[in-house]
Design a protein around this motif. Sequence first.
Motif, mmCIF file in Angstrom:
data_model
loop_
_atom_site.group_PDB
_atom_site.id
_atom_site.type_symbol
_atom_site.label_atom_id
_atom_site.label_comp_id
_atom_site.label_asym_id
_atom_site.label_seq_id
_atom_site.Cartn_x
_atom_site.Cartn_y
_atom_site.Cartn_z
ATOM 1 N N SER A 13 0.671 -1.323 0.019
ATOM 2 C CA SER A 13 0.040 0.040 0.000
ATOM 3 C C SER A 13 0.955 0.979 -0.117
ATOM 4 N N LEU A 14 0.383 2.247 -0.895
ATOM 5 C CA LEU A 14 1.180 3.414 -0.749
ATOM 6 C C LEU A 14 0.230 4.519 -0.134
ATOM 7 N N GLY A 15 -0.477 3.965 0.644
ATOM 8 C CA GLY A 15 -1.289 4.947 1.249
ATOM 9 C C GLY A 15 -2.223 5.815 0.624
ATOM 10 N N SER A 16 -2.335 7.120 0.995
ATOM 11 C CA SER A 16 -3.110 8.222 0.318
ATOM 12 C C SER A 16 -2.151 8.803 -0.772
ATOM 13 N N LEU A 17 -0.815 8.292 -1.048
ATOM 14 C CA LEU A 17 -0.098 8.867 -2.195
ATOM 15 C C LEU A 17 -0.124 8.460 -3.539
ATOM 16 N N GLY B 275 9.315 7.623 5.500
ATOM 17 C CA GLY B 275 7.942 8.090 5.263
ATOM 18 C C GLY B 275 7.160 7.776 4.196
ATOM 19 N N PHE B 276 8.168 7.717 3.090
ATOM 20 C CA PHE B 276 7.554 7.365 1.717
ATOM 21 C C PHE B 276 7.158 5.693 1.474
ATOM 22 N N LEU B 277 8.142 5.037 2.439
ATOM 23 C CA LEU B 277 7.740 3.676 2.165
ATOM 24 C C LEU B 277 6.774 3.081 3.237
ATOM 25 N N PHE B 278 6.595 3.982 4.259
ATOM 26 C CA PHE B 278 5.600 3.571 5.322
ATOM 27 C C PHE B 278 4.413 4.844 5.368
ATOM 28 N N PRO B 279 3.679 5.036 4.397
ATOM 29 C CA PRO B 279 3.072 6.228 4.471
ATOM 30 C C PRO B 279 1.946 6.116 5.538
ATOM 31 N N ASP B 280 1.403 4.980 5.668
ATOM 32 C CA ASP B 280 0.673 4.533 6.724
ATOM 33 C C ASP B 280 0.797 4.823 8.178
ATOM 34 N N ALA B 281 2.253 4.560 8.394
ATOM 35 C CA ALA B 281 2.744 4.764 9.544
ATOM 36 C C ALA B 281 3.330 6.031 9.989
ATOM 37 N N ILE B 282 3.879 6.637 9.154
ATOM 38 C CA ILE B 282 4.560 7.936 9.531
ATOM 39 C C ILE B 282 3.764 9.008 8.784
ATOM 40 N N PRO B 283 3.580 10.029 9.718
ATOM 41 C CA PRO B 283 2.845 11.180 9.264
ATOM 42 C C PRO B 283 3.293 12.022 7.997
ATOM 43 N N LEU B 284 2.259 12.272 7.084
ATOM 44 C CA LEU B 284 2.942 12.981 6.007
ATOM 45 C C LEU B 284 3.543 14.206 6.198
ATOM 46 N N TRP B 285 3.326 14.988 7.126
ATOM 47 C CA TRP B 285 3.850 16.171 7.620
ATOM 48 C C TRP B 285 5.385 15.862 7.899
#
Length: 393
Positions: free
Chosen positions: A51-55, A109-119
């Motif tokens: 999953s790439l989250g919302s990216l 952050g880009f590898l785990f976008p669901d775990a690390i806040p985008l900000w």
Amino acid sequence: MTSATATTPGFHRMLRTLFSIGFRPFFLAAGWLAAAWVLIWVTFLLRGSPSLGSLHPILWHGHEMVFGLAAAVIAGFLLTAVQNWTGLTSTTPASLGVLFATWVLARLGFLFPDAIPLWLTSIADLAFFPLLAGMMARVLWRARNRNNYLLVPLLLAFAVLNLAIHLDLHGVRPGIGIPALHLTVYLVTLLLVFMGGRVIPFFTERRLPDLGVRRWPVLDWATLLVTLAILPGYLWLGRDPALAPLLLAAAALNLIRLLAWRPWGTLTVPLLWILHVSYFWIPVGFLLQGIHLLGAPVSWSIGIHALMVGAMGGLILGMMARVSLGHTGRPLEAPAVITVAFLLIVLAAAARVAMAVFPVAGWLLLLTGLLWSAAFALFALYSTPVLLAPRKT
């Protein structure tokens, strides 16, 4: 003495070696990232996972290739080169460690976008190029090295384009990310044209003095300026046929420049021919994009990937290998495993560009990813112990 106590000094020595100069941590990380991230991308294309989250998937892939991979190599190369240009130390282990940590945090952050806040990812990622520019500016200013002052605004231009992409990712300016990404591809290519024009003929002349390499300052300036003009041209026109003459002119000038370096005479020296062959993909990429705008049945993406897989990938691999060997006290001769890596990256570029003829051949996309990842994995496997060990005397 316990085993843990005994190994601690050795681990500390390894860390001191790793963060003693810019190319060591960044080339080490770049090799592994290039191998792993493209495999992740191919897996996503084939299975829709991870999953790439919302990216945005295209933004994720393109961003990580330029602001992940290319950024690491740019940092490693420039922080090492500026010491040769000025005779001054460009970083301390602490400052290099801080710069590297911002890069690593952004990649996580880009590898785990669901775990690390985008900000948090954005803060780390957006800090990288300003920090690098500041380090370069400090050394260049102290040495009054005016010939390389332009590198500082060039690095800040990367920061501005990265900000545009993050504004899209955060939903502040939807739709701005893809054009900013394409501009970044042209900015990377401009840097390849600029630095390639310096190092490729220089390395070739040193190794093969009888080859008769030719350099014409008027041609060099014309090539650089026309390549530079593509950025404002694309910013103003976008994918308009009016941009085609500029792209075709850049293709012609870069090809003439390359031919003046006599690339055919370097085929017996892997550390040279990889640079020449990779530079060849620059005129190919511009040509493909130019004829696309004129109506040829060639996708815009093919030209982008000629520049990124062929030119950027090949030149990155060639320069990382050369710098890693030379600056660790090893002979400037490519080991067999590195020569195989060079062949694989050239085949990867050829497979990706072949999709201009076979656009629905998904297996070519898979083959490109596997060849690319194998090339960088071979480099990473060979270079890891080299980059972690002290320089040979």
